[in-house]
Write a protein that holds these residues in place. Structure first.
Motif, short mmCIF file in Angstrom:
data_model
loop_
_atom_site.label_atom_id
_atom_site.label_comp_id
_atom_site.label_asym_id
_atom_site.label_seq_id
_atom_site.Cartn_x
_atom_site.Cartn_y
_atom_site.Cartn_z
N MET A 60 0.84 -1.19 0.00
CA MET A 60 0.00 0.00 0.00
C MET A 60 0.88 1.24 0.00
N SER A 61 0.43 2.25 -0.70
CA SER A 61 1.07 3.55 -0.66
C SER A 61 0.53 4.29 0.56
N THR A 62 1.41 4.82 1.41
CA THR A 62 0.98 5.54 2.61
C THR A 62 1.58 6.93 2.63
N VAL A 63 0.73 7.91 2.93
CA VAL A 63 1.13 9.30 3.07
C VAL A 63 0.65 9.76 4.44
N THR A 64 1.50 10.47 5.17
CA THR A 64 1.15 10.99 6.49
C THR A 64 1.45 12.47 6.54
N GLU A 65 0.53 13.24 7.07
CA GLU A 65 0.70 14.69 7.23
C GLU A 65 0.20 15.10 8.61
N VAL A 66 0.81 16.13 9.17
CA VAL A 66 0.30 16.76 10.38
C VAL A 66 -0.54 17.94 9.90
N LEU A 67 -1.82 17.93 10.26
CA LEU A 67 -2.74 18.98 9.85
C LEU A 67 -2.95 19.96 10.99
N ASP A 68 -3.08 21.22 10.65
CA ASP A 68 -3.27 22.28 11.65
C ASP A 68 -4.74 22.39 12.03
N SER A 69 -5.27 21.30 12.51
CA SER A 69 -6.66 21.23 12.92
C SER A 69 -6.80 20.07 13.90
N SER A 70 -7.77 20.15 14.78
CA SER A 70 -7.98 19.05 15.73
C SER A 70 -8.52 17.83 15.00
N ALA A 71 -8.33 16.68 15.62
CA ALA A 71 -8.87 15.44 15.05
C ALA A 71 -10.39 15.53 14.95
N ASP A 72 -11.05 16.20 15.89
CA ASP A 72 -12.51 16.36 15.84
C ASP A 72 -12.93 17.12 14.59
N ARG A 73 -12.21 18.17 14.26
CA ARG A 73 -12.56 18.96 13.07
C ARG A 73 -12.31 18.16 11.79
N VAL A 74 -11.20 17.44 11.75
CA VAL A 74 -10.91 16.63 10.57
C VAL A 74 -11.96 15.54 10.42
N TRP A 75 -12.32 14.89 11.52
CA TRP A 75 -13.34 13.85 11.46
C TRP A 75 -14.69 14.44 11.01
N GLY A 76 -14.97 15.67 11.41
CA GLY A 76 -16.21 16.32 10.99
C GLY A 76 -16.32 16.41 9.48
N VAL A 77 -15.21 16.68 8.81
CA VAL A 77 -15.20 16.73 7.34
C VAL A 77 -15.38 15.32 6.77
N ILE A 78 -14.64 14.36 7.31
CA ILE A 78 -14.72 12.98 6.83
C ILE A 78 -16.13 12.42 7.02
N ALA A 79 -16.73 12.73 8.16
CA ALA A 79 -18.04 12.17 8.50
C ALA A 79 -19.19 12.76 7.70
N ASP A 80 -18.96 13.85 6.99
CA ASP A 80 -19.99 14.45 6.13
C ASP A 80 -19.73 13.97 4.70
N GLY A 81 -20.40 12.92 4.31
CA GLY A 81 -20.19 12.32 3.00
C GLY A 81 -20.40 13.28 1.84
N TRP A 82 -21.21 14.31 2.04
CA TRP A 82 -21.45 15.28 0.97
C TRP A 82 -20.22 16.12 0.68
N LEU A 83 -19.24 16.12 1.58
CA LEU A 83 -18.01 16.88 1.37
C LEU A 83 -16.91 16.08 0.69
N TYR A 84 -17.12 14.79 0.49
CA TYR A 84 -16.11 13.87 -0.04
C TYR A 84 -15.43 14.38 -1.31
N SER A 85 -16.20 14.89 -2.24
CA SER A 85 -15.61 15.34 -3.50
C SER A 85 -14.82 16.63 -3.34
N GLY A 86 -14.94 17.30 -2.20
CA GLY A 86 -14.17 18.50 -1.94
C GLY A 86 -12.74 18.21 -1.50
N TRP A 87 -12.52 17.03 -0.94
CA TRP A 87 -11.16 16.74 -0.46
C TRP A 87 -10.53 15.53 -1.13
N VAL A 88 -11.30 14.64 -1.71
CA VAL A 88 -10.74 13.45 -2.36
C VAL A 88 -10.43 13.76 -3.82
N VAL A 89 -9.16 13.76 -4.14
CA VAL A 89 -8.74 14.04 -5.51
C VAL A 89 -9.27 12.94 -6.43
#
Length: 149
Positions: free
Chosen positions: A1-30
């Motif tokens: 598997m190809s693995t990429v890791t980044e430290v994001l300037d946001s809390s895990a709760d905020r990042v999960w909030g984006v992931i958990a909203d399926g309608w936002l998927y096309s905004g972040w998934v290339v």
């Protein structure tokens, strides 16, 4: 598997909030161009989101399903984009306090023509795409997407 890791300037709760909203998927998934429908249970195991991949007017309708999930920590997906095939994707989040989190995305082709591309060629392409995916995810989280504003 190809693995990429980044430290994001946001809390895990905020990042999960984006992931958990399926309608936002096309905004972040290339590669995901638009979302057509999201199961009410997203991101629970078995839930699917229905997306299109490609660029207009050459769009392919397909879906991504959740195969494993631990809230605010891990999401396993089976991403489909036929005729290219299917890929397993693992997103992991690690809190680094209230202002940062480490996010990793691992991905590899599991079915279809993409599986036959040699791993030495496949991994760097996936890695470049997923670096941009994590950058977009981080920007959306910082910007308040997913009800985190």
């Amino acid at each position: 598997m190809s693995t990429v890791t980044e430290v994001l300037d946001s809390s895990a709760d905020r990042v999960w909030g984006v992931i958990a909203d399926g309608w936002l998927y096309s905004g972040w998934v290339v590669g995901a161009s638009r979302i057509r429908a999201v199961d009410d249970q997203w991101p629970q195991v078995g839930a699917r989101l229905h997306h299109s991949v490609g660029a207009w007017p050459f769009l392919i309708d397909d879906s991504t399903s959740v195969t494993g999930m631990e809230p605010k920590r891990e999401l396993k997906l089976l991403a489909r984009g036929w005729p290219m095939g299917e890929a397993e994707v693992l997103l992991t989040l690690e809190s680094m306090g209230s202002a940062q989190c480490r996010v990793s995305i691992s991905e590899d082709a599991v079915r279809g023509p993409g599986k036959f591309v040699p791993k030495a060629l496949r991994d760097p392409i996936i890695g470049v795409r997923n670096r941009e995916t994590l950058k977009r995810l981080g920007l959306m989280a910082v910007g308040g997407a997913g009800g985190n504003g």
